[in-house]
Scaffold this motif. Structure first.
Motif: not given
Length: 912
Positions: A817-819, A895-898, A904-905
């Protein structure tokens, strides 16, 4: 009191005066027509570095490995199963090897019956050299139909069956794919029927998991379908041959699905590129301009290697490669402290991924160059990627020669110790950029004979269609070689405005041993072009016209003159380019595309063609290109579909079917179209080498290469000879035919083109050339109809160890999964690294916000393959600055990763 006040007033006036002087002097410097930059090394430079001189790899052959019982019935099986009949000189072993190769080809067709099974063929074994190792020959009428006459070189069988062998005491299998290459040509080209389009694609899919059939170009590439074209037969055959050179465990590569070819475009600078996220490799005209040369072979392997990096190599392997190459990421780009261990400018100037791809390509095609430039990288690829598999490239023995040198120079040019840059010119005119560099020297061995400096615009958000870099070529000062190099470049007034920095400095010696430096030396130059060209040119709809007229040479020989005119709206300066193409093109034609350029452009050797500017009124420019169409070019209906034009920094094109109401067409009837390349007599090539100073040889050598060429219709036009030195370096030398196509009087060959003529090329190897065995590795020949072929005189033999697998067989396990992971260090000041993981390839963006929700910084990381991004070399990096490059205040930030649909933040703390 009064005196005190006066003193205070005088002091204030004095300070104001100083301030004004400082202010205006600063403005004078800023607006000066000349600015200079200087850098010197702050420490003692390192001593001399030398290239490794690779010694021949000794292969101990134990036995042939062919079982006589297996081969005894091969001739019977060939005739019964494949209608292949052998001439009397065949022995049982060669018949068996041919049977194995044909069985492999039959497997490649899958459920489809191979078309070559329809007609019987008669195979003649020749002890002489044969071009491409196989001559498909004409069909001969016999009583029951046609019989295909095939001639195959016996030397293609030398390493066809794996020998049991040892290298350095390690046992393995020693063989080449040379016979496989020859039989592939037989199995994929059927005289009288054209190329079996579906059959070739079946083989591509079964052998390598790829296809050339793209269901929707716009979905795959985000570009319209008209920007792409079909491969020619020789192009796709060359790709298949090089894919086959990879170890079998790498034939089918995860993620690679499509091979695509871009339509001719003179403003496309790249040769090929891999899009690992979308799953395709794209090739351009530049990859095949001289046929399937050794450089083309490396390009094919290079692009496939990117998919190995993205999908097959684990994170530890990548990290170890980065450490080996001394790579680090800084100021938004990859750099390296290593200056000598690279096989090309491109390997050094980009990133670890490109370095790996280039190194793998050279490991297979030109292993001696990788061994000589970096034994450590050679060993890394051998042990960590190829699992012991080695490649050896040998040159046809009669095409080798010896260079003698009692004073060999294997020393790289010295380290750069000084850089001076001067920029002259005001904001309204062109700029002259002058650069001088000084290198460390201990004696004449570490001097340089040339070099280059690359400047790139710091603004990374520039449109990729706009020029944002330039190269300055360097020449030695005062001698043929020196430790001081100087060069200059005129930067036009319309060029991109902004700060430029040095991204690469390269210096090389007479043997092209090259030292690289990727540091910017802390230098920046500001190109203050007030008249930067911001507005691209625009085609004027319905202005394109195409016409044809009769024309005659000075000898009264008839040809056609096709004239294309069109208009473009542009406020500054303009160059243009176009081509015409047949309305109906043959798929997979053996040879080149039917694209006709203006006659003077192709034969002058230029790739970027300026059309004639026939009129310029206000912002409207009228351009004209004239195409000479002799009778040896293909006839039919020709169309004008695409235009390309360029101002100072903007590259644009127009696809006329989407713009004009009517496509311009002309009909041309030619009498003798030529679709086959010239013939080089591969048995009549001689190479002679003589030292210039035989009593005291210093490497200076005169090499004479003699060869015979003919052509069936249009006549031989030009070619080039490629040679290789003992350390794997390659050089190319052009030569011309007797009637070069440079004006009307020489459009047609003036003698019988179908008669062999002797040509001689003289090559001067300079003083200092490496001692040892050199050789001619290839000769390219092109006729006047622009059909060309490259004759490769090397053989790639392979040694696969038997103790372990010859290639990686386990795919890296991707995260499930992404994380988004916690940044480190945290708290931090002023920089931090933000790790993450991807379960699949995705376009990744990192966005940083203040506690009040205000946007602080956006980091566009681009398309990233699936995997773990935890180490400092792979994690996202933030330098604690906002979008305006200003340090942010202490406090809490989010910080938010897209990544695709994933988001996710997390939070982090700056503490100062």
């Amino acid at each position: 009191m009064r005196e005190t006040l006066v003193r205070q007033q005088r002091f204030i006036i004095y300070m104001i005066a100083l301030f004004l002087i400082f202010l205006f002097s600063g403005q004078a410097i800023a607006e000066s027509e000349t600015t200079t930059y200087h850098w010197e090394i702050g420490e003692d430079p390192s001593g001399q570095e030398t290239a490794f001189v690779p010694q021949p790899i000794e292969v101990e052959i134990e036995n042939t490995g062919i079982n006589a019982l297996l081969s005894s019935s091969a001739s019977y099986t060939l005739s019964r199963r494949y209608k292949v009949y052998l001439s009397p000189e065949w022995d049982a072993d060669k018949a068996y090897l041919l049977l194995l190769a044909l069985q492999d080809m039959t497997y490649g067709y899958g459920a489809h019956s191979p078309p070559w099974l329809r007609n019987p063929s008669y195979w003649i074994l020749s002890d002489a050299h044969v071009a491409q190792d196989i001559d498909l020959g004409p069909d001969v009428e016999v009583g029951y139909g046609n019989l295909r006459m095939i001639t195959i070189a016996s030397e293609a069988f030398t390493h066809a069956h794996p020998f049991v062998a040892k290298i350095d005491g390690v046992q393995g299998r020693y063989f080449s794919k040379r016979l496989w290459r020859a039989v592939l040509r037989f199995a994929t080209y059927i005289p009288g029927e054209g190329i079996q389009h579906r059959a070739i694609d079946n083989m591509l899919q079964r052998y390598y998991g790829v296809t050339v059939h793209v269901p929707d170009y716009e979905v795959l590439t985000d570009e319209p379908a008209h920007k792409f074209d079909k491969f020619t037969y020789e192009e796709i055959l060359g790709i298949m041959i090089m894919f086959e050179e990879y170890p079998s465990g790498m034939h089918v590569t995860p993620g690679l699905k499509y091979l695509i070819r871009r339509a001719p475009d003179p403003f496309v600078e790249y040769i090929a590129r891999a899009n690992t996220g979308a799953g395709y490799i794209e090739f351009t005209d530049n990859a095949f301009i001289d046929g399937i040369t050794h450089e083309t072979q490396r390009i094919i392997l290079h692009e496939k290697a990117h998919f190995l990096w993205s999908y097959l190599f684990d994170e530890q392997l990548k990290a170890d490669w980065i450490e080996l190459g001394e790579w680090f990421y800084e100021d938004g780009r990859w750099m390296t402290t290593n200056q000598t261990e690279f096989v090309s400018d491109y390997a050094h100037g980009e990133n670890p991924n490109e370095d790996m791809a280039e190194s793998i390509a050279y490991y297979i095609v030109t292993p001696d160059k990788l061994r000589s430039r970096s034994p450590a990288k050679y060993a890394f690829i051998q042990n960590r990627i190829m699992h012991g598999t080695r490649y050896i490239s040998t040159i046809r023995e009669d095409l080798t020669f010896v260079v003698y040198n009692l004073y060999p120079d294997y020393v790289y040019p010295g380290q750069v110790v000084r850089v001076d840059v001067t920029v002259r010119g005001d904001s309204e005119g062109s700029k002259q950029v002058e650069i001088e560099i000084e290198t460390h020297t201990e004696n004449e061995l570490d001097y340089s004979t040339g070099g280059s400096v690359v400047f790139r615009l710091l603004d990374a958000d520039r449109d990729r269609n706009r020029s944002s870099h330039f190269r300055v070529e360097l020449r030695p000062v005062g001698a043929k070689q020196s430790n001081i190099l100087r060069g200059h470049k005129i930067v036009p007034s319309y060029y991109s405005k902004g700060h430029y920095t040095i991204t690469q400095v390269s210096t090389y010696d007479v043997n092209r041993l090259t030292r690289y430096n990727s540091g910017g030396f802390g230098l920046q130059i500001y190109i203050n072009n007030r008249y930067e060209d911001l507005y691209p040119p625009e085609y004027v709809p319905n202005s394109a016209k195409l016409s044809v007229s009769d024309a005659y040479t000075e000898r009264n020989e008839h040809f056609y003159a096709v004239t294309a005119t069109w208009q473009v709206k542009e406020d500054r300066q303009l160059t243009g380019y176009t081509y015409i193409e047949p309305e109906e093109k043959q798929d997979f034609r053996p040879g080149v595309h039917y694209y006709l350029q203006p006659y003077y452009s192709y034969w002058s050797g230029g790739r970027l063609v300026n059309a004639n500017i026939v009129r310029h009124e206000g912002d409207i420019w009228t351009l004209k290109s004239t195409f000479f169409v002799p009778h040896y070019m293909p006839g039919g209906v020709y169309e004008l579909k695409r235009l390309s034009f360029k101002d100072a920094i903007n590259n644009e094109s127009a696809w006329l079917p989407d713009i004009d109401e009517q496509i311009q067409k002309v009909t041309i009837e030619t009498k003798t179209p030529d679709t086959t390349p010239p013939t080089l007599d591969v048995n009549r090539i001689t190479v002679d080498a003589e030292p210039v100073n035989p009593a005291n040889p210093n490497g200076e050598t005169l090499v004479t290469v003699a060869y015979y060429v003919k052509d069936d219709i249009s006549g031989f036009e030009k070619g080039h000879i490629a040679i290789r030195d003992p350390l794997g370096g390659e050089r190319s030398y052009d030569f011309q035919g007797p009637y070069s196509y440079n004006h009307r009087n020489e459009i047609y060959f003036q003698d019988d083109p179908d008669v062999y003529r002797k040509y001689t090329s003289s090559i001067h190897l300079p003083e200092g050339s490496f001692p040892g065995i050199w050789g001619v590795i290839g000769i390219s020949v092109t006729d006047k109809a622009r059909n060309n072929i490259y004759h490769d005189f090397t053989e790639i033999t392979r040694f696969e160890v038997t103790e372990t697998q010859a290639a990686p067989t386990l795919q890296v396990t991707l995260p499930d999964k992404n994380a988004l992971l916690a940044n480190y260090p945290n708290p931090f000041n002023p920089e931090t690294w933000i790790p993450y993981q991807l379960a699949a390839p995705a376009d990744v963006t990192l966005t940083i916000y203040a506690v009040d929700g205000k946007l602080v910084r956006t980091l566009a990381l681009g398309q990233q393959p699936g995997g773990m991004y935890q180490s400092k070399s792979r994690a996202a990096y933030w330098d604690g600055r906002n979008e305006h490059n200003e340090p942010v205040a202490s406090g809490l930030y989010f910080y938010t990763l897209t990544a695709g649909e994933f988001s996710e933040t997390r939070k982090m703390l700056i503490r100062k």
